[in-house]
Design a protein around this motif. Structure first.
Motif, PDB file in Angstrom:
ATOM      1  N   ILE A 100      96.145  51.705   0.173  1.00 34.11           N
ATOM      2  CA  ILE A 100      94.718  51.371   0.042  1.00 34.11           C
ATOM      3  C   ILE A 100      94.154  52.011  -1.228  1.00 34.11           C
ATOM      4  CG2 ILE A 100      92.416  51.855   1.013  1.00 34.11           C
ATOM      5  CD1 ILE A 100      93.805  51.553   3.816  1.00 34.11           C
ATOM      6  N   LEU A 101      94.448  53.292  -1.432  1.00 37.16           N
ATOM      7  CA  LEU A 101      93.937  53.982  -2.620  1.00 37.16           C
ATOM      8  C   LEU A 101      94.524  53.379  -3.891  1.00 37.16           C
ATOM      9  CD1 LEU A 101      94.018  57.610  -1.216  1.00 37.16           C
ATOM     10  CD2 LEU A 101      91.964  56.273  -1.789  1.00 37.16           C
ATOM     11  N   GLN A 102      95.810  53.038  -3.853  1.00 43.30           N
ATOM     12  CA  GLN A 102      96.460  52.464  -5.023  1.00 43.30           C
ATOM     13  C   GLN A 102      95.838  51.109  -5.354  1.00 43.30           C
ATOM     14  OE1 GLN A 102      98.729  49.960  -6.109  1.00 43.30           O
ATOM     15  NE2 GLN A 102      99.127  51.090  -7.994  1.00 43.30           N
ATOM     16  N   GLU A 103      95.685  50.267  -4.352  1.00 44.20           N
ATOM     17  CA  GLU A 103      95.121  48.938  -4.602  1.00 44.20           C
ATOM     18  C   GLU A 103      93.649  49.020  -5.001  1.00 44.20           C
ATOM     19  OE1 GLU A 103      94.304  44.813  -2.216  1.00 44.20           O
ATOM     20  OE2 GLU A 103      96.289  45.732  -2.043  1.00 44.20           O
ATOM     21  N   GLY A 104      92.934  49.941  -4.368  1.00 43.39           N
ATOM     22  CA  GLY A 104      91.490  50.018  -4.605  1.00 43.39           C
ATOM     23  C   GLY A 104      91.086  50.749  -5.871  1.00 43.39           C
ATOM     24  N   LEU A 105      91.960  51.629  -6.377  1.00 45.70           N
ATOM     25  CA  LEU A 105      91.547  52.470  -7.512  1.00 45.70           C
ATOM     26  C   LEU A 105      92.430  52.378  -8.754  1.00 45.70           C
ATOM     27  CD1 LEU A 105      90.499  55.709  -5.598  1.00 45.70           C
ATOM     28  CD2 LEU A 105      89.021  53.901  -6.509  1.00 45.70           C
ATOM     29  N   ASP A 106      93.664  51.908  -8.611  1.00 53.28           N
ATOM     30  CA  ASP A 106      94.534  51.823  -9.786  1.00 53.28           C
ATOM     31  C   ASP A 106      93.943  50.831 -10.785  1.00 53.28           C
ATOM     32  OD1 ASP A 106      97.204  52.606 -10.970  1.00 53.28           O
ATOM     33  OD2 ASP A 106      97.359  50.417 -11.043  1.00 53.28           O
ATOM     34  N   THR A 112      79.419  50.103   2.742  1.00 52.04           N
ATOM     35  CA  THR A 112      80.158  49.937   1.500  1.00 52.04           C
ATOM     36  C   THR A 112      79.350  50.436   0.298  1.00 52.04           C
ATOM     37  OG1 THR A 112      79.402  47.650   1.301  1.00 52.04           O
ATOM     38  CG2 THR A 112      81.547  48.003   2.362  1.00 52.04           C
ATOM     39  N   ASP A 113      78.228  51.110   0.582  1.00 54.03           N
ATOM     40  CA  ASP A 113      77.419  51.672  -0.491  1.00 54.03           C
ATOM     41  C   ASP A 113      78.275  52.607  -1.335  1.00 54.03           C
ATOM     42  OD1 ASP A 113      75.365  50.354   0.701  1.00 54.03           O
ATOM     43  OD2 ASP A 113      74.345  52.140   1.452  1.00 54.03           O
ATOM     44  N   SER A 114      78.094  52.546  -2.596  1.00 47.73           N
ATOM     45  CA  SER A 114      78.732  53.437  -3.569  1.00 47.73           C
ATOM     46  C   SER A 114      80.252  53.270  -3.652  1.00 47.73           C
ATOM     47  CB  SER A 114      78.357  54.908  -3.336  1.00 47.73           C
ATOM     48  OG  SER A 114      78.918  55.392  -2.136  1.00 47.73           O
ATOM     49  N   LEU A 115      80.785  52.184  -3.095  1.00 49.88           N
ATOM     50  CA  LEU A 115      82.216  51.927  -3.230  1.00 49.88           C
ATOM     51  C   LEU A 115      82.445  50.916  -4.352  1.00 49.88           C
ATOM     52  CD1 LEU A 115      83.463  51.503   0.461  1.00 49.88           C
ATOM     53  CD2 LEU A 115      83.764  53.466  -1.052  1.00 49.88           C
ATOM     54  N   PRO A 116      83.510  51.100  -5.126  1.00 53.43           N
ATOM     55  CA  PRO A 116      83.845  50.067  -6.110  1.00 53.43           C
ATOM     56  C   PRO A 116      84.184  48.771  -5.379  1.00 53.43           C
ATOM     57  CG  PRO A 116      85.524  51.800  -6.073  1.00 53.43           C
ATOM     58  CD  PRO A 116      84.429  52.227  -5.151  1.00 53.43           C
ATOM     59  N   PRO A 117      84.023  47.624  -6.038  1.00 53.94           N
ATOM     60  CA  PRO A 117      84.175  46.324  -5.359  1.00 53.94           C
ATOM     61  C   PRO A 117      85.492  46.162  -4.591  1.00 53.94           C
ATOM     62  CG  PRO A 117      83.291  46.008  -7.564  1.00 53.94           C
ATOM     63  CD  PRO A 117      83.622  47.464  -7.440  1.00 53.94           C
ATOM     64  N   THR A 118      86.608  46.566  -5.160  1.00 53.14           N
ATOM     65  CA  THR A 118      87.887  46.372  -4.475  1.00 53.14           C
ATOM     66  C   THR A 118      87.951  47.195  -3.192  1.00 53.14           C
ATOM     67  OG1 THR A 118      88.917  46.013  -6.623  1.00 53.14           O
ATOM     68  CG2 THR A 118      90.391  46.385  -4.779  1.00 53.14           C
ATOM     69  N   LEU A 119      87.510  48.449  -3.246  1.00 51.34           N
ATOM     70  CA  LEU A 119      87.510  49.282  -2.040  1.00 51.34           C
ATOM     71  C   LEU A 119      86.498  48.763  -1.025  1.00 51.34           C
ATOM     72  CD1 LEU A 119      87.906  53.024  -3.127  1.00 51.34           C
ATOM     73  CD2 LEU A 119      89.479  51.627  -1.793  1.00 51.34           C
ATOM     74  N   ALA A 120      85.356  48.288  -1.483  1.00 50.28           N
ATOM     75  CA  ALA A 120      84.348  47.731  -0.567  1.00 50.28           C
ATOM     76  C   ALA A 120      84.935  46.537   0.182  1.00 50.28           C
ATOM     77  CB  ALA A 120      83.096  47.330  -1.336  1.00 50.28           C
ATOM     78  N   GLU A 121      85.695  45.705  -0.520  1.00 54.70           N
ATOM     79  CA  GLU A 121      86.322  44.545   0.116  1.00 54.70           C
ATOM     80  C   GLU A 121      87.355  44.994   1.153  1.00 54.70           C
ATOM     81  OE1 GLU A 121      89.164  40.816  -1.132  1.00 54.70           O
ATOM     82  OE2 GLU A 121      87.808  41.622  -2.647  1.00 54.70           O
ATOM     83  N   ILE A 122      88.147  46.012   0.836  1.00 51.99           N
ATOM     84  CA  ILE A 122      89.135  46.528   1.783  1.00 51.99           C
ATOM     85  C   ILE A 122      88.441  47.071   3.032  1.00 51.99           C
ATOM     86  CG2 ILE A 122      90.851  48.353   2.148  1.00 51.99           C
ATOM     87  CD1 ILE A 122      91.632  47.955  -0.858  1.00 51.99           C
ATOM     88  N   VAL A 123      87.359  47.820   2.855  1.00 52.27           N
ATOM     89  CA  VAL A 123      86.602  48.372   3.993  1.00 52.27           C
ATOM     90  C   VAL A 123      86.067  47.227   4.864  1.00 52.27           C
ATOM     91  CG1 VAL A 123      84.460  49.597   4.599  1.00 52.27           C
ATOM     92  CG2 VAL A 123      86.054  50.595   2.931  1.00 52.27           C
ATOM     93  N   ARG A 124      85.545  46.175   4.230  1.00 51.55           N
ATOM     94  CA  ARG A 124      85.042  45.021   4.997  1.00 51.55           C
ATOM     95  C   ARG A 124      86.183  44.322   5.740  1.00 51.55           C
ATOM     96  NH1 ARG A 124      81.496  44.638   0.575  1.00 51.55           N
ATOM     97  NH2 ARG A 124      82.906  43.256  -0.539  1.00 51.55           N
ATOM     98  N   ASP A 125      87.348  44.192   5.083  1.00 49.64           N
ATOM     99  CA  ASP A 125      88.500  43.551   5.737  1.00 49.64           C
ATOM    100  C   ASP A 125      88.884  44.285   7.017  1.00 49.64           C
ATOM    101  OD1 ASP A 125      88.624  41.658   3.721  1.00 49.64           O
ATOM    102  OD2 ASP A 125      90.350  42.568   2.709  1.00 49.64           O
ATOM    103  N   PHE A 126      88.923  45.611   6.969  1.00 50.81           N
ATOM    104  CA  PHE A 126      89.253  46.381   8.175  1.00 50.81           C
ATOM    105  C   PHE A 126      88.197  46.190   9.247  1.00 50.81           C
ATOM    106  CE2 PHE A 126      92.378  48.651   5.625  1.00 50.81           C
ATOM    107  CZ  PHE A 126      93.366  48.933   6.548  1.00 50.81           C
ATOM    108  N   ALA A 127      86.918  46.217   8.863  1.00 48.95           N
ATOM    109  CA  ALA A 127      85.823  46.123   9.834  1.00 48.95           C
ATOM    110  C   ALA A 127      85.798  44.764  10.538  1.00 48.95           C
ATOM    111  CB  ALA A 127      84.490  46.387   9.149  1.00 48.95           C
ATOM    112  N   GLU A 128      86.246  43.716   9.853  1.00 49.76           N
ATOM    113  CA  GLU A 128      86.199  42.373  10.422  1.00 49.76           C
ATOM    114  C   GLU A 128      87.291  42.133  11.452  1.00 49.76           C
ATOM    115  OE1 GLU A 128      86.311  39.883   6.967  1.00 49.76           O
ATOM    116  OE2 GLU A 128      84.239  40.369   6.429  1.00 49.76           O
TER     117      GLU A 128
END
Length: 148
Positions: free
Chosen positions: A93-99, A6-22
């Protein structure tokens, strides 16, 4: 289970990436479908003018997007058919993570975001390439509109 990068990801996208990985691999598609269902409809001012949206030819399904930058804040708009849940999910994902993020945050998202979602077993490389195409277009539009 290995932790996702999740390095260099904004917090919302980092959380989404972690949610998928879990999730177990078979449950990741369900989460992608939830993002698909959560993708907001276009506002009327854009729905009435589809020519304002840019196509994303890397996607297997027809998807169109538009970014707006207002006072350094990015807003994302997508048009994707309901019968394209994978594509809609990536857009969601992009809309939620970056809008609503600032320009620099959007521009700093690494190009390998699609690979960080732990979906390589569930989604074809061609579809992952489509998500990368969406991100590339978003970042290009943001660069163009923020140099204003």
């Amino acid at each position: 289970m290995t932790q996702p990068n999740t390095d260099s990801l904004p917090p919302t996208l980092a959380e989404i990436v972690r949610d998928f990985a879990e999730l177990a691999p078979q449950d990741r598609l369900q989460l992608l479908l939830e993002f698909s269902n959560g993708l907001p409809a276009l506002p009327e001012r854009l729905a009435d003018h589809p020519e304002l949206l840019e196509p994303v030819p890397e996607c297997q399904s027809p998807i169109f997007l538009l970014t707006e930058v207002e006072d350094g804040v990015v807003h994302l708009f997508f048009s994707a058919p309901p019968e394209a849940p994978t594509t809609r999910g990536f857009a969601g994902i992009l809309q939620e993570g970056l809008d609503g993020a600032d320009v620099q945050t959007v521009l700093s998202v690494p190009g390998d975001l699609a690979l960080r979602l732990s979906l390589t077993e569930a989604v074809s490389p061609l579809r992952l390439n489509g998500m990368s195409g969406m991100l590339t277009r978003i970042q290009r539009q943001v660069r163009e509109k923020s140099q204003g």
